[in-house]
Write a protein that holds these residues in place. Structure first.
Motif, mmCIF file in Angstrom:
data_model
loop_
_atom_site.group_PDB
_atom_site.id
_atom_site.type_symbol
_atom_site.label_atom_id
_atom_site.label_comp_id
_atom_site.label_asym_id
_atom_site.label_seq_id
_atom_site.Cartn_x
_atom_site.Cartn_y
_atom_site.Cartn_z
ATOM 1 N N VAL A 286 0.929 -0.973 -0.003
ATOM 2 C CA VAL A 286 -0.011 -0.057 0.293
ATOM 3 C C VAL A 286 1.323 1.136 -0.039
ATOM 4 O O VAL A 286 0.907 2.006 -1.041
ATOM 5 N N ALA A 287 1.515 1.691 1.097
ATOM 6 C CA ALA A 287 2.574 2.316 1.289
ATOM 7 C C ALA A 287 3.393 2.190 -0.111
ATOM 8 O O ALA A 287 3.694 4.035 -0.425
ATOM 9 N N ALA A 288 3.849 1.807 -0.915
ATOM 10 C CA ALA A 288 4.055 1.637 -2.609
ATOM 11 C C ALA A 288 3.526 2.570 -3.227
ATOM 12 O O ALA A 288 4.228 3.819 -3.770
ATOM 13 N N VAL A 289 2.674 1.997 -3.835
ATOM 14 C CA VAL A 289 1.419 2.792 -3.659
ATOM 15 C C VAL A 289 1.154 4.818 -3.828
ATOM 16 O O VAL A 289 1.210 5.507 -5.107
ATOM 17 N N VAL A 290 1.252 4.666 -2.616
ATOM 18 C CA VAL A 290 0.648 5.716 -2.350
ATOM 19 C C VAL A 290 2.048 6.585 -2.526
ATOM 20 O O VAL A 290 1.675 7.815 -3.052
ATOM 21 N N LEU A 291 3.193 6.015 -2.310
ATOM 22 C CA LEU A 291 4.435 7.090 -2.104
ATOM 23 C C LEU A 291 4.748 7.600 -4.129
ATOM 24 O O LEU A 291 5.308 8.353 -4.922
ATOM 25 N N PHE A 292 4.061 5.594 -5.058
ATOM 26 C CA PHE A 292 4.327 6.126 -5.956
ATOM 27 C C PHE A 292 3.504 7.203 -6.855
ATOM 28 O O PHE A 292 3.876 8.214 -7.896
ATOM 29 N N ALA A 293 2.090 7.649 -6.215
ATOM 30 C CA ALA A 293 1.711 8.282 -6.878
ATOM 31 C C ALA A 293 1.081 9.434 -6.162
ATOM 32 O O ALA A 293 1.113 10.939 -7.489
ATOM 33 N N ARG A 294 2.193 9.775 -4.907
ATOM 34 C CA ARG A 294 2.773 11.008 -4.636
ATOM 35 C C ARG A 294 3.465 12.453 -6.031
ATOM 36 O O ARG A 294 3.440 13.224 -5.726
ATOM 37 N N ASP A 295 4.521 11.017 -6.119
ATOM 38 C CA ASP A 295 5.229 11.616 -6.885
ATOM 39 C C ASP A 295 4.626 11.553 -8.013
ATOM 40 O O ASP A 295 5.245 13.071 -8.990
ATOM 41 N N PHE A 296 4.220 11.388 -9.040
ATOM 42 C CA PHE A 296 3.283 11.952 -10.527
ATOM 43 C C PHE A 296 2.264 12.401 -10.208
ATOM 44 O O PHE A 296 1.184 12.716 -11.067
ATOM 45 N N CYS A 297 1.506 13.173 -8.754
ATOM 46 C CA CYS A 297 1.063 13.814 -8.376
ATOM 47 C C CYS A 297 -0.612 13.757 -9.235
ATOM 48 O O CYS A 297 -1.569 14.269 -9.303
ATOM 49 N N LEU A 298 -0.372 11.863 -8.728
ATOM 50 C CA LEU A 298 -1.744 11.195 -9.239
ATOM 51 C C LEU A 298 -2.683 11.136 -7.674
ATOM 52 O O LEU A 298 -2.126 11.832 -6.373
ATOM 53 N N CYS B 275 -0.689 20.671 -4.932
ATOM 54 C CA CYS B 275 -0.470 19.677 -6.210
ATOM 55 C C CYS B 275 -1.790 19.878 -6.933
ATOM 56 O O CYS B 275 -2.059 18.251 -7.442
ATOM 57 N N ASN B 276 -2.063 21.247 -7.791
ATOM 58 C CA ASN B 276 -3.029 21.140 -7.906
ATOM 59 C C ASN B 276 -3.258 20.670 -9.531
ATOM 60 O O ASN B 276 -4.067 21.183 -10.860
ATOM 61 N N SER B 277 -2.171 20.440 -10.284
ATOM 62 C CA SER B 277 -1.911 19.735 -11.556
ATOM 63 C C SER B 277 -2.071 18.528 -11.517
ATOM 64 O O SER B 277 -1.653 17.852 -11.563
ATOM 65 N N PRO B 278 -3.139 17.783 -11.974
ATOM 66 C CA PRO B 278 -2.869 16.551 -11.874
ATOM 67 C C PRO B 278 -2.352 15.347 -12.802
ATOM 68 O O PRO B 278 -1.529 16.182 -13.413
ATOM 69 N N GLY B 279 -1.328 14.082 -12.504
ATOM 70 C CA GLY B 279 -0.241 13.638 -13.171
ATOM 71 C C GLY B 279 -1.324 13.013 -14.538
ATOM 72 O O GLY B 279 -2.262 13.056 -14.657
ATOM 73 N N ALA B 280 -0.567 12.174 -14.731
ATOM 74 C CA ALA B 280 -0.969 11.042 -15.761
ATOM 75 C C ALA B 280 -0.070 9.141 -15.403
ATOM 76 O O ALA B 280 1.432 10.077 -15.300
ATOM 77 N N LEU B 281 -0.613 8.202 -15.688
ATOM 78 C CA LEU B 281 0.229 7.582 -15.327
ATOM 79 C C LEU B 281 0.986 7.445 -16.980
ATOM 80 O O LEU B 281 -0.244 6.756 -17.895
ATOM 81 N N PRO B 282 2.157 6.518 -17.004
ATOM 82 C CA PRO B 282 2.982 6.438 -17.913
ATOM 83 C C PRO B 282 2.275 4.873 -18.443
ATOM 84 O O PRO B 282 1.234 3.848 -17.776
ATOM 85 N N THR B 283 2.664 5.110 -19.528
ATOM 86 C CA THR B 283 1.780 3.319 -19.963
ATOM 87 C C THR B 283 3.245 2.932 -20.431
ATOM 88 O O THR B 283 4.456 3.303 -19.715
#
Length: 484
Positions: free
Chosen positions: A57-69, A466-474
């Motif tokens: 869970v922590a890994a997902v949360v930290l990834f999301a934080r890094d990409f403003c997701l 963090c008001n500009s949503p990110g995007a998840l890479p493909t």
């Protein structure tokens, strides 16, 4: 900008950290992975993660934080509709985090995030104990409890949220935190009835009760007798009832499905459900006026506690449906007439179930040790649901659900309840004004970036940085499905 730009090294970071636990939109299993329990909900997240531990869970949360997701945790997805668009959100499904450990001496259960109520009540019953479980066996424990939790034992014991001993969660900065009365007391208060806006819960410790049996069942009447039956039920609920008795007045139009028992399959009824803790003779005296009306069938009898979650014959697998609810403060005779007119035998579009659940008792008593949802300031809860296998039928069902709500609107309580709200609503109506403002302050303090999403979110007191949503890479075609 494309929703999924090509940043392969970044995408690999998440999939490498969680091999076999992340499903991307281009994966063959994505449609299955993104599915909510309600099949009418079309969830389209940036990705779906299936963590198996708090560290995942922590890994997902930290990834999301890094990409403003953002991150939306989901156990079963029973109340997924109000979430809205998930375009810039990782859907974190906790279904692989299942486990129940009961301490019979302390009368507690330690429950992992993806566990459903049927699993808890079965294990608790082995020790002669019972939980404040929901009415359906496959409702998730965590989501139900964070929202308050109205059990059929609630008039006696109160909301499930106010019998939580501790909660473990991953916060938006990736920390694993234990919240209880002595640690993170503000967060502990907020999580008990304040919903899922404050972090991703990984486990919860619940109080259990020394109960092995209940006197429970259903009185069945022809739907045409709905007015006299429900007026008799209303009079019962407005008498001097013991907290040990909970009843429900309900119309059901049962579909012709094989999982429905043959005697009631494809038929319509007015019913009264009864759940009593204690001497059956006391319940018999209280229910005598309803029995005097001559029900077609009377299934009220002494049952073991695990049977309560199956008594209502609610579907135990995902279905396409539309539903919503309303809290009712004053169920006058006129209010009940309005309900019967729109929901009973002459309903314009019959729904599968339209109920009025009697509350009150301990559910309405606020105590100093309670959490954000200290009590329910209403005496009844209305819930309406219909099956919606096609878009056309979904529109008709939603219109009829709204018609029921509109009919009861003059008698609605100010407060709404999270567990009965299947559409987006003004979040301020779920709590008292004082509790709502405190929840906003706590949300802003523990989660200022608003990274954690919930179906009925607590708004920050100021806009997130963090008001500009990110995007998840493909990934390239070679990477697709490599984790499956």
């Amino acid at each position: 900008m494309s929703a999924y730009p090509t940043q392969l090294s970044s995408a690999s970071r998440l999939t490498s950290a969680l091999p076999g636990k992340v499903v991307m939109p281009e994966d063959v299993h994505f449609d299955e992975a993104r599915r909510a329990w309600n099949l009418t909900i079309d969830q389209r997240p940036a990705a779906v993660a299936f963590p198996e531990s708090p560290q995942d869970v922590a890994a997902v949360v930290l990834f999301a934080r890094d990409f403003c997701l953002r991150v939306a945790a989901q156990g079963t997805g029973h109340s997924a509709g109000p979430l809205g668009s998930l375009e810039d959100t990782i859907l974190l499904k906790t279904g692989r985090m299942r486990g129940v450990s009961v301490d019979p001496d302390r009368r507690t259960a330690q429950v992992e995030a993806g566990t459903v109520w049927d699993e808890v009540v079965e294990v608790a019953a082995q020790h002669g104990l019972a939980a404040l479980a929901g009415s359906s066996p496959d409702v998730g424990v965590v989501g139900y409890t964070l929202g308050g939790g109205i059990s059929f034992l609630g008039r006696r014991y109160g909301l499930a949220a106010n019998h939580v001993r501790a909660i473990e969660l991953v916060t938006a900065d990736g920390r694993l935190v234990r919240a209880d009365r002595d640690h993170e007391p503000d967060l502990f208060w907020a999580l008990r009835g304040g919903g899922g806006s404050f972090g991703v819960v990984t486990s919860i410790e619940l109080e259990l009760f020394p109960i092995t049996q209940a006197y429970a069942g259903i009185l069945w009447y022809p739907i045409e007798r709905g007015p006299e039956v429900l007026h008799a039920w209303r009079e019962l609920t407005q008498s001097d009832l013991p907290d040990e008795l909970t009843t429900v007045g309900r119309f059901v139009n049962l579909p012709p499905l094989p999982q429905i028992p043959e005697p009631v399959r494809g038929k319509s009824f007015a019913i009264v459900e009864a759940y009593h803790l204690g001497d059956p003779a006391q319940a018999d005296d209280l229910l005598a006026p309803l029995r005097a009306l001559g029900p077609l069938n009377d299934t009220i009898t002494t049952v073991q506690m695990p049977a309560l979650t199956h008594l209502r014959m609610e579907p135990e697998q995902p279905v396409p449906a539309a539903s919503d609810g309303l809290m009712v403060d004053n169920l006058s005779a006129d209010a009940l007439d309005a309900f019967v007119e729109v929901a009973g035998a002459h309903a314009e579009f019959p729904l599968v179930s339209i109920e009025l659940r009697h509350l009150g008792g301990e559910l309405r008593r606020e105590r100093p040790e309670h959490g954000a949802l200290a009590s329910l300031d209403a005496d009844y809860a209305m819930g309406a649901v219909g099956i919606a296998p096609t878009p056309e039928l979904e529109a008709s069902v939603r219109a009829q659900v709204q018609a029921v709500k509109d009919a009861l609107a003059p008698w609605a309580a100010r407060q709404m309840y999270l567990g009965f709200a299947e559409t987006q609503q003004d979040t301020a109506t779920f709590w008292t004004e004082q509790a709502y403002h405190r929840l906003r302050r706590i949300k802003t303090a523990v989660e200022p970036d608003d990274l954690i999403r919930s179906n009925h979110p607590i708004p920050l007191t100021s806009p997130p940085p963090c008001n500009s949503p990110g995007a998840l890479p493909t990934r390239t075609p070679n990477e697709v499905g490599s984790e499956q």
